[in-house]
Design a protein around this motif. Structure first.
Motif, short mmCIF file in Angstrom:
data_model
loop_
_atom_site.label_atom_id
_atom_site.label_comp_id
_atom_site.label_asym_id
_atom_site.label_seq_id
_atom_site.Cartn_x
_atom_site.Cartn_y
_atom_site.Cartn_z
N HIS B 100 0.83 -1.21 0.00
CA HIS B 100 0.00 0.00 0.00
C HIS B 100 0.86 1.26 0.00
N SER B 101 1.98 1.21 0.70
CA SER B 101 2.84 2.40 0.80
C SER B 101 3.46 2.75 -0.56
N ALA B 102 3.50 1.79 -1.48
CA ALA B 102 4.05 2.09 -2.82
C ALA B 102 3.27 3.21 -3.51
N VAL B 103 1.99 3.29 -3.25
CA VAL B 103 1.18 4.34 -3.88
C VAL B 103 1.65 5.73 -3.47
N PRO B 108 10.27 2.18 -5.20
CA PRO B 108 11.56 1.82 -4.58
C PRO B 108 11.50 1.72 -3.06
N ARG B 109 10.86 2.69 -2.41
CA ARG B 109 10.75 2.64 -0.95
C ARG B 109 9.98 1.38 -0.52
N ALA B 110 8.89 1.06 -1.20
CA ALA B 110 8.11 -0.13 -0.86
C ALA B 110 8.91 -1.40 -1.10
N LEU B 111 9.67 -1.40 -2.18
CA LEU B 111 10.51 -2.57 -2.49
C LEU B 111 11.57 -2.79 -1.41
N GLU D 35 2.29 -9.62 -5.29
CA GLU D 35 1.51 -8.52 -5.86
C GLU D 35 2.39 -7.30 -6.15
N LEU D 36 3.37 -7.02 -5.30
CA LEU D 36 4.29 -5.92 -5.60
C LEU D 36 5.05 -6.24 -6.88
N LEU F 99 4.45 12.59 -14.52
CA LEU F 99 3.67 11.36 -14.36
C LEU F 99 4.60 10.17 -14.13
N HIS F 100 5.67 10.09 -14.92
CA HIS F 100 6.64 9.01 -14.78
C HIS F 100 7.25 8.97 -13.37
N SER F 101 7.47 10.14 -12.80
CA SER F 101 8.09 10.18 -11.48
C SER F 101 7.19 9.59 -10.40
N ALA F 102 5.89 9.49 -10.67
CA ALA F 102 4.97 8.90 -9.70
C ALA F 102 5.35 7.46 -9.37
N VAL F 103 5.91 6.75 -10.34
CA VAL F 103 6.30 5.35 -10.11
C VAL F 103 7.38 5.26 -9.04
N TYR F 104 8.30 6.21 -9.07
CA TYR F 104 9.48 6.11 -8.21
C TYR F 104 9.38 6.98 -6.96
N ALA F 105 8.69 8.09 -7.06
CA ALA F 105 8.59 9.00 -5.91
C ALA F 105 7.21 8.98 -5.25
N GLY F 106 6.26 8.25 -5.83
CA GLY F 106 4.93 8.18 -5.25
C GLY F 106 3.98 9.21 -5.85
N ILE F 107 2.70 8.92 -5.72
CA ILE F 107 1.67 9.79 -6.30
C ILE F 107 1.69 11.20 -5.70
N PRO F 108 1.81 11.37 -4.38
CA PRO F 108 1.72 12.74 -3.85
C PRO F 108 2.80 13.68 -4.40
N ARG F 109 4.05 13.22 -4.46
CA ARG F 109 5.12 14.06 -5.01
C ARG F 109 4.82 14.42 -6.47
N ALA F 110 4.35 13.45 -7.26
CA ALA F 110 4.03 13.71 -8.67
C ALA F 110 2.86 14.68 -8.79
#
Lengths: 139, 139, 139, 139, 139, 139
Positions: B100-103, B108-111, D35-36, F99-110
């Protein structure tokens, strides 16, 4: 000063502050990013650290705060806890500075930095504890 | 309570929650920052964790979120994933909390947090997967 | 000391260091988290800040480093740049400490903290510049 | 596309970009958070990375910036510095991108990322230096 | 499910959890990044949040921990403190969760999050304090 | 180059890249930290940004990644999203990079970075959407 002179000047400052630890970091960059090594020496130490507006001891207190708060900077903390000892902070003051950072950066960041200090203090043969401190933490 | 009683009270809470992992962290601080060890025990566990406004299971969900987001807290995640199991979160719930924290903190942090959980789960002999789960991830 | 006495002791330290800014923060918590207000006063200032191992001026250098590195702490930087002035750091030293942090935390974090300092210095009527400094930045 | 097809599509993208490094990460999650692993493949690569609005080379520049700034992402940087080489960034460009990040994320974050690049470049047998570069950093 | 069905499913979950606050965020993205809006709805809520392995109340505890630790997420904390109330956490539990995060993320991050909670609680007309709490913080 | 010449060189680069936004930041530092203003101009732009190893468009992709990941850098994102447009990235590419940064930094930062882009795009009269895009996000 030209580029080479700026590097020489910075290397003198870096060697005084960081000692061999800082030189090793710069050397480790020679085959991957010599320019980053140059900037650490010429800019970070030559231009910034050498400014007289704040003495090295004060700069190391700020640096310990920044590196503790950033997290994931164990390599840099090792260099800068050594540097802190080199420029006149005692092991007790360093230990206390990291404890103080727990209030603002949280316990985990302070703990991680303190465990780096534990290794550096052991290597340097210094202790942050009063000479007669052999009691349990809470005694 | 005086200082020593606050420490005793906190150590009781810490031992219930973290078990040996927490005690080892406090002991590792004895020669570098006994006061940080004292504050972890007396303040973090005695004053804060022990408050009845939130049960331990809920506290560990918050803590997992914070430590995952901070990054660079593998040592603390190890202690707190063990603690999460100790206070009643299942391996499945812990694994899901990190997913859930990945969202919010990014993949990377979740991994990184999940790979700590992998080690802890192996040491504890627990699995987050349903008993019959032996299929490929996407099956 | 009991809980109430710990609060009184901490409030005395907080008032000396932070002045009205710190008190306002604690008061703003009264209806949402009086316990956080209590912990800021009794723990952060009463237990931690008041320790004699590091004088207030040194603590503020560490705190400026931590808050600058964390980012998003403009409110806290406002309080602690005021506190830094209160405990004996000059505006020039504060400005230089934030400049120094650019090396380790990057230019944006240093810039954000410096813009908070700009407001605080204006409110306090102090300047980090030498009296005769009226030249362009690069002159 | 159903869940299984989304996974297949994403795995094709991931394999092109990350090669074996990415697959190993997904496999390492099979017993702790399948799932991750699924979301990394199906969402991060299948849904997001594969979008045509930005080519892979540009995506890797953004990713290197994000991972360097986050800190504590050495594992992910290893995978993504390999990926950067796979999608057409040269070692020189990668080294320069990490150097560039020092301005905004500070020297320590850039240094940590650069030391990961050093290892990856050695494993891949590539060098960021001009062929005739055998001089000292500041020469 | 196709893309449109995934969006519909996610929007149902988002509306249950976040209410109007979440919808407003998605709408605000329509002219700058409709795809980010789509991913928040279809992926974050439809795929991730809706998973049955963890109930919404537990997810919000993790989310509060992550957002508090990240810092600079006042907008998202506003939405998610509202969401926390919507899925069954009381104002007292939310306030306590943010207090708890002070141990791990530091006082400033906890303070910033708590001041967002103060605004949300006022708008919602809820209080984290016991009905008879009209005493001073330390009383 | 002497100090004044380094500043002149850097100011030329900064003006080309950032336009008036960058100059305003430097001017705002004149009374609080002229040296930080000098370093932004002479070091960040003159020494670092001007290096030919990476073109401005690539540097801005890295910078967008770093600033999005750091969080709390809305001011700097405003300047650098403008800069990104100035050096040839389209609004669509910028929106996609965030948008791409959401994958690595999370939705809130993006999300936070994208809302800054929304303001900048409106001020500049540019749109990241295809000309015929007037449909709902999920359509």
């Amino acid at each position: 000063m030209n580029r080479s002179e700026r590097f020489e000047h910075g290397m003198k400052v870096l060697t005084e502050v960081d000692g061999e630890g800082g030189q090793r970091v710069v050397e480790s960059l020679a085959d991957v990013s010599p320019e980053l090594g140059h900037q650490i020496v010429a800019w970070a130490f030559g231009d910034m650290y050498a400014r007289p507006e704040l003495p090295p001891r004060d700069r190391q207190l700020v640096t310990l705060g920044v590196l503790t708060a950033l997290g994931g900077c164990e390599l840099e903390l090792d260099v800068h806890i050594n540097a802190a000892l080199n420029v006149g902070l005692t092991a007790t003051e360093i230990s206390e500075a990291l404890l103080h950072s727990a209030v603002y950066a949280g316990i985990p960041r302070a703990l991680n930095a303190t465990l780096v200090a534990k290794r550096v203090f052991a290597e340097r043969g210094v202790s942050p504890l009063p000479a007669d401190e052999d009691r349990l933490p809470s005694a």
